[in-house]
Design a protein around this motif. Structure first.
Motif, PDB file in Angstrom:
ATOM      1  N   ASP A 159      -6.475   2.453  -8.126  1.00  0.00           N
ATOM      2  CA  ASP A 159      -6.410   3.036  -6.784  1.00  0.00           C
ATOM      3  C   ASP A 159      -7.085   2.125  -5.756  1.00  0.00           C
ATOM      4  OD1 ASP A 159      -6.197   4.752  -4.634  1.00  0.00           O
ATOM      5  OD2 ASP A 159      -7.772   6.105  -5.330  1.00  0.00           O
ATOM      6  N   ILE A 160      -6.344   1.160  -5.239  1.00  0.00           N
ATOM      7  CA  ILE A 160      -6.880   0.148  -4.331  1.00  0.00           C
ATOM      8  C   ILE A 160      -7.390   0.769  -3.030  1.00  0.00           C
ATOM      9  CG2 ILE A 160      -6.300  -1.912  -2.968  1.00  0.00           C
ATOM     10  CD1 ILE A 160      -4.190  -2.496  -5.241  1.00  0.00           C
ATOM     11  N   ASP A 161      -6.634   1.716  -2.464  1.00  0.00           N
ATOM     12  CA  ASP A 161      -7.054   2.298  -1.184  1.00  0.00           C
ATOM     13  C   ASP A 161      -8.017   3.477  -1.338  1.00  0.00           C
ATOM     14  OD1 ASP A 161      -5.394   4.393  -1.972  1.00  0.00           O
ATOM     15  OD2 ASP A 161      -3.870   4.006  -0.450  1.00  0.00           O
ATOM     16  N   LYS A 162      -8.365   3.789  -2.580  1.00  0.00           N
ATOM     17  CA  LYS A 162      -9.369   4.823  -2.907  1.00  0.00           C
ATOM     18  C   LYS A 162      -9.048   6.199  -2.317  1.00  0.00           C
ATOM     19  CE  LYS A 162     -11.667   1.778  -5.168  1.00  0.00           C
ATOM     20  NZ  LYS A 162     -11.275   1.620  -6.539  1.00  0.00           N
ATOM     21  N   ASP A 163      -7.750   6.557  -2.349  1.00  0.00           N
ATOM     22  CA  ASP A 163      -7.371   7.889  -1.867  1.00  0.00           C
ATOM     23  C   ASP A 163      -7.236   8.901  -3.003  1.00  0.00           C
ATOM     24  OD1 ASP A 163      -5.011   7.058  -3.069  1.00  0.00           O
ATOM     25  OD2 ASP A 163      -3.727   7.546  -1.345  1.00  0.00           O
ATOM     26  N   GLU A 202       0.496   0.134  -5.217  1.00  0.00           N
ATOM     27  CA  GLU A 202      -0.574  -0.059  -6.202  1.00  0.00           C
ATOM     28  C   GLU A 202       0.004  -0.150  -7.609  1.00  0.00           C
ATOM     29  OE1 GLU A 202      -4.123   2.332  -3.825  1.00  0.00           O
ATOM     30  OE2 GLU A 202      -2.725   3.456  -5.072  1.00  0.00           O
ATOM     31  N   PHE A 203       1.009   0.664  -7.881  1.00  0.00           N
ATOM     32  CA  PHE A 203       1.682   0.650  -9.176  1.00  0.00           C
ATOM     33  C   PHE A 203       2.357  -0.701  -9.420  1.00  0.00           C
ATOM     34  CE2 PHE A 203       5.323   1.755 -11.950  1.00  0.00           C
ATOM     35  CZ  PHE A 203       4.646   2.341 -13.005  1.00  0.00           C
ATOM     36  N   LEU A 204       3.025  -1.234  -8.378  1.00  0.00           N
ATOM     37  CA  LEU A 204       3.704  -2.522  -8.508  1.00  0.00           C
ATOM     38  C   LEU A 204       2.703  -3.646  -8.738  1.00  0.00           C
ATOM     39  CD1 LEU A 204       6.450  -2.218  -5.748  1.00  0.00           C
ATOM     40  CD2 LEU A 204       6.758  -2.055  -8.219  1.00  0.00           C
ATOM     41  N   VAL A 205       1.559  -3.612  -8.034  1.00  0.00           N
ATOM     42  CA  VAL A 205       0.517  -4.613  -8.235  1.00  0.00           C
ATOM     43  C   VAL A 205       0.033  -4.570  -9.679  1.00  0.00           C
ATOM     44  CG1 VAL A 205      -1.878  -5.228  -7.656  1.00  0.00           C
ATOM     45  CG2 VAL A 205      -0.239  -4.740  -5.834  1.00  0.00           C
ATOM     46  N   LEU A 206      -0.201  -3.360 -10.173  1.00  0.00           N
ATOM     47  CA  LEU A 206      -0.661  -3.190 -11.557  1.00  0.00           C
ATOM     48  C   LEU A 206       0.359  -3.764 -12.534  1.00  0.00           C
ATOM     49  CD1 LEU A 206      -2.500  -1.843 -13.752  1.00  0.00           C
ATOM     50  CD2 LEU A 206      -0.973   0.118 -13.550  1.00  0.00           C
ATOM     51  N   CYS A 207       1.616  -3.410 -12.377  1.00  0.00           N
ATOM     52  CA  CYS A 207       2.648  -3.856 -13.315  1.00  0.00           C
ATOM     53  C   CYS A 207       2.848  -5.362 -13.258  1.00  0.00           C
ATOM     54  CB  CYS A 207       3.959  -3.138 -13.040  1.00  0.00           C
ATOM     55  SG  CYS A 207       3.886  -1.381 -13.431  1.00  0.00           S
ATOM     56  N   ARG A 208       2.884  -5.922 -12.059  1.00  0.00           N
ATOM     57  CA  ARG A 208       3.071  -7.374 -11.934  1.00  0.00           C
ATOM     58  C   ARG A 208       1.896  -8.125 -12.532  1.00  0.00           C
ATOM     59  NH1 ARG A 208       5.233  -6.396  -6.251  1.00  0.00           N
ATOM     60  NH2 ARG A 208       7.459  -6.306  -6.618  1.00  0.00           N
ATOM     61  N   SER A 209       0.684  -7.646 -12.294  1.00  0.00           N
ATOM     62  CA  SER A 209      -0.472  -8.340 -12.856  1.00  0.00           C
ATOM     63  C   SER A 209      -0.470  -8.244 -14.372  1.00  0.00           C
ATOM     64  CB  SER A 209      -1.783  -7.794 -12.282  1.00  0.00           C
ATOM     65  OG  SER A 209      -2.019  -6.466 -12.713  1.00  0.00           O
ATOM     66  N   GLY A 237       5.395  10.672  -3.826  1.00  0.00           N
ATOM     67  CA  GLY A 237       5.117   9.261  -3.595  1.00  0.00           C
ATOM     68  C   GLY A 237       3.769   8.814  -4.113  1.00  0.00           C
ATOM     69  N   LYS A 238       3.101   9.674  -4.876  1.00  0.00           N
ATOM     70  CA  LYS A 238       1.782   9.354  -5.408  1.00  0.00           C
ATOM     71  C   LYS A 238       1.672   9.879  -6.834  1.00  0.00           C
ATOM     72  CE  LYS A 238      -0.057  11.727  -2.034  1.00  0.00           C
ATOM     73  NZ  LYS A 238      -0.964  12.379  -1.101  1.00  0.00           N
ATOM     74  N   ILE A 239       0.938   9.153  -7.666  1.00  0.00           N
ATOM     75  CA  ILE A 239       0.666   9.605  -9.029  1.00  0.00           C
ATOM     76  C   ILE A 239      -0.766  10.108  -9.065  1.00  0.00           C
ATOM     77  CG2 ILE A 239       0.465   8.927 -11.447  1.00  0.00           C
ATOM     78  CD1 ILE A 239       2.493   6.662 -10.839  1.00  0.00           C
ATOM     79  N   SER A 240      -0.921  11.356  -9.467  1.00  0.00           N
ATOM     80  CA  SER A 240      -2.251  11.954  -9.578  1.00  0.00           C
ATOM     81  C   SER A 240      -2.767  11.808 -11.005  1.00  0.00           C
ATOM     82  CB  SER A 240      -2.184  13.437  -9.216  1.00  0.00           C
ATOM     83  OG  SER A 240      -1.439  14.138 -10.207  1.00  0.00           O
ATOM     84  N   VAL A 241      -4.030  12.114 -11.200  1.00  0.00           N
ATOM     85  CA  VAL A 241      -4.616  12.106 -12.547  1.00  0.00           C
ATOM     86  C   VAL A 241      -3.845  13.065 -13.443  1.00  0.00           C
ATOM     87  CG1 VAL A 241      -6.670  12.673 -13.893  1.00  0.00           C
ATOM     88  CG2 VAL A 241      -6.915  11.441 -11.753  1.00  0.00           C
TER      89      VAL A 241
END
Length: 144
Positions: free
Chosen positions: A49-53, A60-67, A18-22
């Motif tokens: 990385d909005i929540d800085k985890d 976060e991915f959806l926010v990036l793609c929509r923007s 459920g997370k994308i790492s570097v």
């Protein structure tokens, strides 16, 4: 579109946590024949990385793609995405090219399935996807 973005996210999220790492981001870039220095990847991750985890989650991915689709650079980004699939640079995406790229990304997809995907977006019925058809497909809501 969210369903399509979920599938893209899942391709980046190789270990399905459920997370994308570097590392996962870098692996996808390498599979596509590109790479970035580790510092650049970390900078990009930090911006997304909005929540800085230290990871990119689906929201976060959806926010990036929509923007990106709403930005003035959307046309350029769509063109870059199109060019990724247009392997022979003839301005068209064939089923064979789609098959090649999807398999490079680790998505097991038969040529027959790729033919079906092409046919669903092929407005002029020439057996390929041109940029206009690609743009329409990418900006249309996902079909359930």
């Amino acid at each position: 579109m969210d369903e399509q973005l979920q599938r893209v996210f899942d391709q980046f999220d190789k270990n399905q946590d459920g997370k994308i790492s570097v590392t996962e981001l870098n692996d996808v870039l390498i599979a596509l024949g590109s790479s970035s220095p580790e510092e650049e990847l970390k900078r990009v991750m930090d911006e997304i990385d909005i929540d800085k985890d230290g990871f990119i989650n689906l929201s976060e991915f959806l926010v990036l793609c929509r923007s990106n689709f709403d930005s003035s650079d959307a046309e350029t980004e769509l063109r870059d995405a199109f060019d990724l699939y247009d392997q022979d640079k003839n301005g068209l995406i064939s089923a064979e090219e789609l098959h090649l790229v999807l398999n490079k990304l680790g998505m097991a997809c038969s040529v027959e399935k790729c033919l079906s995907m092409i046919a669903s977006a092929d407005a002029d019925k020439d057996g390929n996807i041109n940029f206009k058809e690609f743009r329409k497909m990418m900006k249309s809501p996902a079909k359930e």
